[in-house]
Design an enzyme around this catalytic site. Sequence first.
Site, PDB file in Angstrom:
ATOM      1  CG  MET A   1      54.903 -33.213 -35.814  1.00 16.24           C
ATOM      2  SD  MET A   1      55.361 -33.353 -37.549  1.00 16.24           S
ATOM      3  CE  MET A   1      53.801 -32.992 -38.311  1.00 16.24           C
ATOM      4  CB  CYS A   2      57.276 -38.900 -32.108  1.00 20.24           C
ATOM      5  SG  CYS A   2      56.553 -38.144 -30.668  1.00 20.24           S
ATOM      6  CG  HIS A   3      62.761 -37.318 -34.478  1.00 16.47           C
ATOM      7  ND1 HIS A   3      62.349 -36.222 -33.762  1.00 16.47           N
ATOM      8  CD2 HIS A   3      63.318 -36.842 -35.618  1.00 16.47           C
ATOM      9  CE1 HIS A   3      62.641 -35.121 -34.444  1.00 16.47           C
ATOM     10  NE2 HIS A   3      63.231 -35.473 -35.577  1.00 16.47           N
TER      11      HIS A   3
ATOM     12  CG  MET B   1      56.451 -36.826 -27.146  1.00 14.20           C
ATOM     13  SD  MET B   1      55.227 -36.015 -26.077  1.00 14.20           S
ATOM     14  CE  MET B   1      53.737 -36.875 -26.509  1.00 14.20           C
ATOM     15  CD  GLU B   2      59.690 -41.555 -27.662  1.00 13.20           C
ATOM     16  OE1 GLU B   2      59.620 -41.460 -28.898  1.00 13.20           O
ATOM     17  OE2 GLU B   2      59.918 -40.559 -26.930  1.00 13.20           O
TER      18      GLU B   2
ATOM     19  CG  ASP C   1      40.714 -53.648 -22.655  1.00 13.38           C
ATOM     20  OD1 ASP C   1      39.544 -53.535 -23.069  1.00 13.38           O
ATOM     21  OD2 ASP C   1      41.447 -54.622 -22.933  1.00 13.38           O
TER      22      ASP C   1
END
Length: 158
Positions: A75-77, A111-112, A126
């Site tokens: 749902m992120c733009h 969110m970014e 990793d």
Amino acid sequence: MNKLTHVNNKGEANMVDVSDKNNTTRIAKASAKVLMKSETLQEIKGNNLKKGDVLSVARIAGIMAAKQTHHLIPMCHSLNLSKISVDFEFIENGVQITTLAKLNAQTGVEMEALTAASIAALTIYDMCKALDHFIKITDVQLLEKEGGKSGHWKSENA
């Protein structure tokens, strides 16, 4: 109680319509910790890993991930980011990651910033997992956000 904005009246997933919102400068800061054995941390500090410079690779991975957030979180733009930074600080038994995302737009960049911190942490994991099977990623969190209708917010952990 606030209504969830990513759910419509039928309870279905819904991307928020931001077309009526004003463009404002929006900034978000996030963080994560990567905890490890002291020997592993010394290898990172000395840039002695066979895979290369861990923090340089993690910084690039975090920046790349922030730019791809809309592909990862449904749902992120899609955003035209103006700034992403990924910074590192050595802490006892680990690395503290702090990220910043910035733009001028109709929606925020939390969110970014969180994605950048998460992917930078996973990249450190990793690159070091062959040395240390006990690496732990903790405290992924939003530290601060500003801009938009809700204004400025800062975590007590910031």
